[in-house]
Design an enzyme around this catalytic site. Structure first.
Site, mmCIF file in Angstrom:
data_model
loop_
_atom_site.group_PDB
_atom_site.id
_atom_site.type_symbol
_atom_site.label_atom_id
_atom_site.label_comp_id
_atom_site.label_asym_id
_atom_site.label_seq_id
_atom_site.Cartn_x
_atom_site.Cartn_y
_atom_site.Cartn_z
ATOM 1 N NE ARG A 198 36.199 43.906 30.949
ATOM 2 C CZ ARG A 198 36.588 42.684 31.317
ATOM 3 N NH1 ARG A 198 35.774 41.938 32.072
ATOM 4 N NH2 ARG A 198 37.749 42.207 30.958
ATOM 5 C CE LYS A 222 36.561 43.658 27.345
ATOM 6 N NZ LYS A 222 37.145 44.800 26.621
ATOM 7 C CG HIS A 276 37.710 51.111 31.369
ATOM 8 N ND1 HIS A 276 36.901 50.003 31.482
ATOM 9 C CD2 HIS A 276 38.920 50.638 30.964
ATOM 10 C CE1 HIS A 276 37.568 48.919 31.155
ATOM 11 N NE2 HIS A 276 38.792 49.267 30.844
ATOM 12 N NE ARG A 279 38.788 45.868 33.704
ATOM 13 C CZ ARG A 279 38.575 44.611 34.086
ATOM 14 N NH1 ARG A 279 37.827 44.373 35.148
ATOM 15 N NH2 ARG A 279 39.097 43.605 33.423
ATOM 16 C CG HIS A 302 42.650 41.462 32.375
ATOM 17 N ND1 HIS A 302 42.652 42.194 33.541
ATOM 18 C CD2 HIS A 302 42.259 42.328 31.402
ATOM 19 C CE1 HIS A 302 42.308 43.443 33.279
ATOM 20 N NE2 HIS A 302 42.066 43.550 32.002
ATOM 21 C CE1 TYR A 311 41.480 48.190 32.165
ATOM 22 C CE2 TYR A 311 42.793 46.611 30.926
ATOM 23 C CZ TYR A 311 41.717 47.465 31.009
ATOM 24 O OH TYR A 311 40.880 47.614 29.943
#
Length: 339
Positions: A198, A222, A276, A279, A302, A311
């Site tokens: 990210r 995160k 993004h 990714r 994830h 993704y």
């Protein structure tokens, strides 16, 4: 019993109760003063009275500023959240007192905001505002009966993006970012394409997090910390970079990267391809290389396979080709057995 008196052309209501601070408020009309007095006395009698002074004297903008200093600054990826907070502080909603940010006002702001940005963006902003209110109520002692965000409907997140570059587009993008005035932009983009990390994880990466021997990097984001593998391209890239005094691998701000990347995408002629999306592109290429779900989750960070699935783009044509290849292989094995 509330005392109502006229003062300087206005009406003041004063309430004195044992065990409670003296309450007073001034109104234009006597009936408003009387109504407020009755409301406060009923709340005191029911044991439900709360001191709303701070909530009435603090604007949402001030609350957002305090949140950014005391909460956001301690989060991973703080730069991105602080940018969002500054944007919210410039909105009309931020001018209202904390007590004045009702569910009705929030709903009106939400509907106006939906005319400017996507539902996903508005939903993320509401989630941030909701957490600001939660912290204010639970930790900072703001006397609010409820979190107003919990009373309104959040816009649905839009369908997950499905943007993957062709080889020609990838080359065009790398050529374009290579022409950026800021020479850190291209290395960041290359690192993103190779690792699926990210933006916040990349920008917070430090040289102490790089293990050239094991060829791994420890990224923090995160979802916490994890180790990601470094491809030969990444290793070569990192060896070519100068070391900054502050210790960051890529000493560039999120806003600088955002603006430079957007201009580079425009120059490359690629439409609607966000940072993004790099990714998404990286994880899709890794899946085509044969990495399984567990390996991809280790790389991407994830929590579940369902989140990862958003993704990774699986092309049905590629699957058909693999099936055809397996069929030819089986037929070849059968022929060898016959012989």
């Amino acid at each position: 019993m509330a005392t109502i008196r006229q003062r300087n052309g206005h009406w003041q209501c004063i309430i004195k109760r044992k065990g409670y601070p003296t309450l007073s408020k001034t109104f234009e009309l006597r009936k408003d003063a009387e109504r407020w007095g009755r409301q406060q006395e009923r709340a005191i009698d029911a044991g439900q009275w709360m001191d709303r002074t701070e909530a009435e004297q603090t604007t949402l903008g001030d609350l957002l500023k305090r949140y950014s200093l005391e909460v956001s600054s301690k989060k991973r990826g703080a730069d991105v959240e602080m940018i969002r907070i500054e944007a919210l502080r410039r909105s009309k909603l931020a001018l209202f007192s904390v007590a004045g940010v009702t569910s009705q006002r929030l709903a009106e702001w939400r509907d106006q905001r939906l005319e400017e940005v996507s539902g996903s963006t508005v939903s993320r902003e509401l989630t941030l505002i909701s957490h600001v209110f939660s912290v204010a109520i639970r930790e900072w002692g703001f006397a609010l009966q409820n979190n107003p965000v919990s009373l309104i409907r959040k816009p649905a997140f839009e369908k997950p993006r499905d943007r993957v570059l062709t080889e020609e587009q990838r080359l065009a993008l790398l050529t374009s970012v290579g022409r950026c005035r800021n020479h850190w932009i291209r290395p960041v983009v290359v690192f993103a394409l190779e690792t699926a990390a990210r933006r916040g994880e990349i920008l917070s990466l430090r040289w102490d997090d790089i293990d050239m021997v094991r060829k791994v990097a420890k990224v923090s984001g995160k979802t916490g910390c994890r180790n990601i593998p470094l491809s030969p391209t990444c290793i070569s890239l990192l060896k070519s970079l100068p070391r900054s005094h502050e210790g960051r691998v890529f000493p560039v701000t999120a806003e600088t990267l955002k603006q430079a990347y957007k201009r580079a995408v425009d120059r490359s002629g690629i439409e609607d391809f966000t940072f993004h999306d790099l990714r998404h592109d990286a994880l899709t290429r890794l899946a085509k290389m044969g990495f399984n779900i567990l390996e991809l989750r280790t790389i991407s960070g994830h929590a579940t396979a369902n989140m990862l699935q958003r993704y990774v783009s699986i092309d049905a044509g590629d699957l058909a080709g693999r099936l055809a290849g397996q069929k030819i292989s089986r037929e070849g094995q059968n022929l060898r057995r016959v012989r």
